[in-house]
Design a protein around this motif. Structure first.
Motif, PDB file in Angstrom:
ATOM      1  N   ASP A  50      -1.205 -42.783  57.841  1.00 32.36           N
ATOM      2  CA  ASP A  50      -1.387 -42.935  59.657  1.00 32.36           C
ATOM      3  C   ASP A  50      -3.065 -42.557  59.255  1.00 32.36           C
ATOM      4  N   TYR A  55     -11.788 -41.096  59.722  1.00 32.51           N
ATOM      5  CA  TYR A  55     -11.723 -40.627  58.807  1.00 32.51           C
ATOM      6  C   TYR A  55     -12.529 -40.897  57.690  1.00 32.51           C
ATOM      7  N   HIS A 111      -8.653 -44.381  70.093  1.00 30.18           N
ATOM      8  CA  HIS A 111      -8.775 -42.811  69.497  1.00 30.18           C
ATOM      9  C   HIS A 111      -8.530 -41.653  70.548  1.00 30.18           C
ATOM     10  N   GLN A 162      -0.318 -40.860  70.888  1.00 33.71           N
ATOM     11  CA  GLN A 162      -0.330 -39.717  69.446  1.00 33.71           C
ATOM     12  C   GLN A 162      -1.137 -38.647  70.653  1.00 33.71           C
ATOM     13  N   TYR A 188       0.811 -35.043  66.430  1.00 31.73           N
ATOM     14  CA  TYR A 188      -0.801 -34.830  65.026  1.00 31.73           C
ATOM     15  C   TYR A 188      -0.936 -33.585  65.098  1.00 31.73           C
ATOM     16  N   SER A 189      -1.210 -33.123  64.207  1.00 28.15           N
ATOM     17  CA  SER A 189      -1.535 -31.706  63.949  1.00 28.15           C
ATOM     18  C   SER A 189      -0.326 -30.932  63.706  1.00 28.15           C
ATOM     19  N   HIS A 193      -2.514 -27.574  62.505  1.00 24.58           N
ATOM     20  CA  HIS A 193      -3.570 -27.821  61.174  1.00 24.58           C
ATOM     21  C   HIS A 193      -3.647 -26.662  60.442  1.00 24.58           C
ATOM     22  N   GLY A 194      -2.522 -26.515  59.944  1.00 26.21           N
ATOM     23  CA  GLY A 194      -2.342 -25.177  59.276  1.00 26.21           C
ATOM     24  C   GLY A 194      -2.444 -24.028  59.617  1.00 26.21           C
ATOM     25  N   ILE A 197       1.057 -20.984  60.359  1.00 23.23           N
ATOM     26  CA  ILE A 197       2.297 -21.215  59.830  1.00 23.23           C
ATOM     27  C   ILE A 197       3.002 -19.869  58.990  1.00 23.23           C
ATOM     28  N   PRO A 230       2.732 -35.268  59.384  1.00 25.48           N
ATOM     29  CA  PRO A 230       1.710 -34.110  58.743  1.00 25.48           C
ATOM     30  C   PRO A 230       0.857 -33.872  57.688  1.00 25.48           C
ATOM     31  N   SER A 232      -1.205 -33.642  53.613  1.00 24.77           N
ATOM     32  CA  SER A 232      -1.166 -32.765  53.445  1.00 24.77           C
ATOM     33  C   SER A 232      -1.931 -33.291  52.056  1.00 24.77           C
ATOM     34  N   LYS A 234      -2.109 -31.751  48.622  1.00 28.18           N
ATOM     35  CA  LYS A 234      -0.876 -31.242  47.428  1.00 28.18           C
ATOM     36  C   LYS A 234       0.261 -31.632  47.457  1.00 28.18           C
ATOM     37  N   GLU A 240       7.529 -31.542  50.263  1.00 30.35           N
ATOM     38  CA  GLU A 240       7.874 -30.288  50.752  1.00 30.35           C
ATOM     39  C   GLU A 240       8.288 -30.790  52.482  1.00 30.35           C
ATOM     40  N   ASN A 241       7.109 -31.144  52.900  1.00 30.20           N
ATOM     41  CA  ASN A 241       7.225 -31.548  54.117  1.00 30.20           C
ATOM     42  C   ASN A 241       7.727 -33.090  54.844  1.00 30.20           C
ATOM     43  N   CYS A 267      -7.305 -29.191  68.010  1.00 28.02           N
ATOM     44  CA  CYS A 267      -8.198 -30.214  67.745  1.00 28.02           C
ATOM     45  C   CYS A 267      -8.808 -30.880  69.048  1.00 28.02           C
TER      46      CYS A 267
END
Ligand SMILES: NC(=O)c1ccc[n+]([C@@H]2O[C@H](COP(=O)([O-])OP(=O)(O)OC[C@H]3O[C@@H](n4cnc5c(N)ncnc54)[C@H](OP(=O)(O)O)[C@@H]3O)[C@@H](O)[C@H]2O)c1
Length: 273
Positions: A50, A55, A111, A162, A188-189, A193-194, A197, A230, A232, A234, A240-241, A267
């Motif tokens: 996505d 972006y 959007h 979305q 989304y998010s 957005h972390g 968590i 999601p 990331s 990393k 993991e996700n 957001c």
């Protein structure tokens, strides 16, 4: 563990299959960061990415796709029409296709419901869809009133809406409206957005399943019948996700998570737009 991500998709209202899980790339920096993130995801079995013109990383998504060697017809790519471009959607859709390096996008979204231009934008998207530039078209950040307004002039029902969605912003009325009208709600998010968590309620449920908080949030979205994307950068988190297809949340845990709503938005808020 076998990655079963590929096996799950939802059929959109025009028959197109959309993977229920994908990688979001908002705030993923253009260049190596985005190319590496998307490439990692594709190597790990993701088939849904996505992005959006705003972006600034559509070209990196395209580069990673080409590097991955994954055949185009196995991929589902979404991009979005930016607000100031709503007066000429076809021009900007064609630009996005060129930037990504594909002939057709799988899903093209408005959007944000910009007052004054969103109607014209939707009518133009319908034409672009009929001409084959997108396999499906949809909207983003549409509230119930925005959808009701659109139903008055739309010839084609959006395939997807979305919106921000997680247990701390649980928009059940919107979800039900979408389901009733055969529109897939894409969350989304999904990790807020972390920002949530480390929530202790979430930690407790995660412990019970031997899963991480992120995995619980992602599974929650899937168990509620949504598509989830999601983000990331990393590789270990990207893996993991994706490891959410070997369990589901029990009815009582889903019920408990229904009580977490705080209308907590990370957001932009489209209410009243
Ligand atoms: N249509 C719209 O208006 C709109 C608006 C917002 C978002 N979106 C889409 O939705 C996607 C996802 O939303 P989002 O990027 O806002 O946020 P998100 O996916 O809810 O959360 C991303 C944040 O969580 C961290 N994270 C990822 N996996 C984690 C894990 N397993 N454990 C702990 N932290 C983790 C990420 O950090 P690291 O990257 O450092 O891992 C990042 O800071 C976007 O990328 C975009 O594609 C669309």
């Amino acid at each position: 563990m076998q990655n079963l991500v590929l096996n799950q998709s939802v059929r959109l209202n025009n028959g197109v299959e959309m993977p229920v899980f994908g990688l979001g790339v908002w705030k993923t920096r253009s260049g190596k960061e985005c190319v590496d993130a998307v490439l990692s995801a594709l190597e790990l079995g993701y088939r849904h990415i996505d992005t959006a013109k705003i972006y600034g990383n559509e070209s990196d998504v395209g580069e990673a796709i080409r590097k991955s060697g994954v055949p185009r017809n196995e991929l589902f790519i979404t991009t979005k029409l930016w607000n100031s471009d709503q007066k000429d959607p076809r021009k900007y859709l064609e630009e996005s296709l060129k930037t990504i390096g594909v002939d057709q996008i799988d899903l093209y979204l408005i959007h944000f419901p910009v007052a004054g231009t969103r109607k014209q934008a939707w009518k133009e998207l319908e034409k672009a869809y009929k001409d084959g530039l997108a396999r499906a078209i949809g909207v983003s950040n549409y509230t119930i009133p925005h959808l009701q307004e659109l139903f008055q002039y739309a010839e084609i029902t959006p395939a997807v809406n979305q919106v921000e969605y997680h247990p701390f912003l649980n928009q059940n009325d919107l979800l039900n409206t979408c389901k009733k009208n055969n529109i897939v709600l894409e969350a989304y998010s999904p990790l807020a957005h972390g920002q949530r968590i480390s929530d202790p309620k979430l930690a407790k449920i995660a412990k019970k399943y031997g899963k991480t908080p992120a995995q619980i949030l992602i599974r929650w979205a899937i168990d509620k019948g949504m598509v989830v994307i999601p983000k990331s950068v990393k590789r270990e988190r990207i893996l993991e996700n994706s490891q959410v297809f070997d369990f589901s949340l029990s009815g009582s845990d889903l019920q408990e998570m229904e009580t977490w709503n705080e209308n907590f938005r990370t957001c932009w808020d489209p209410t009243g737009a």
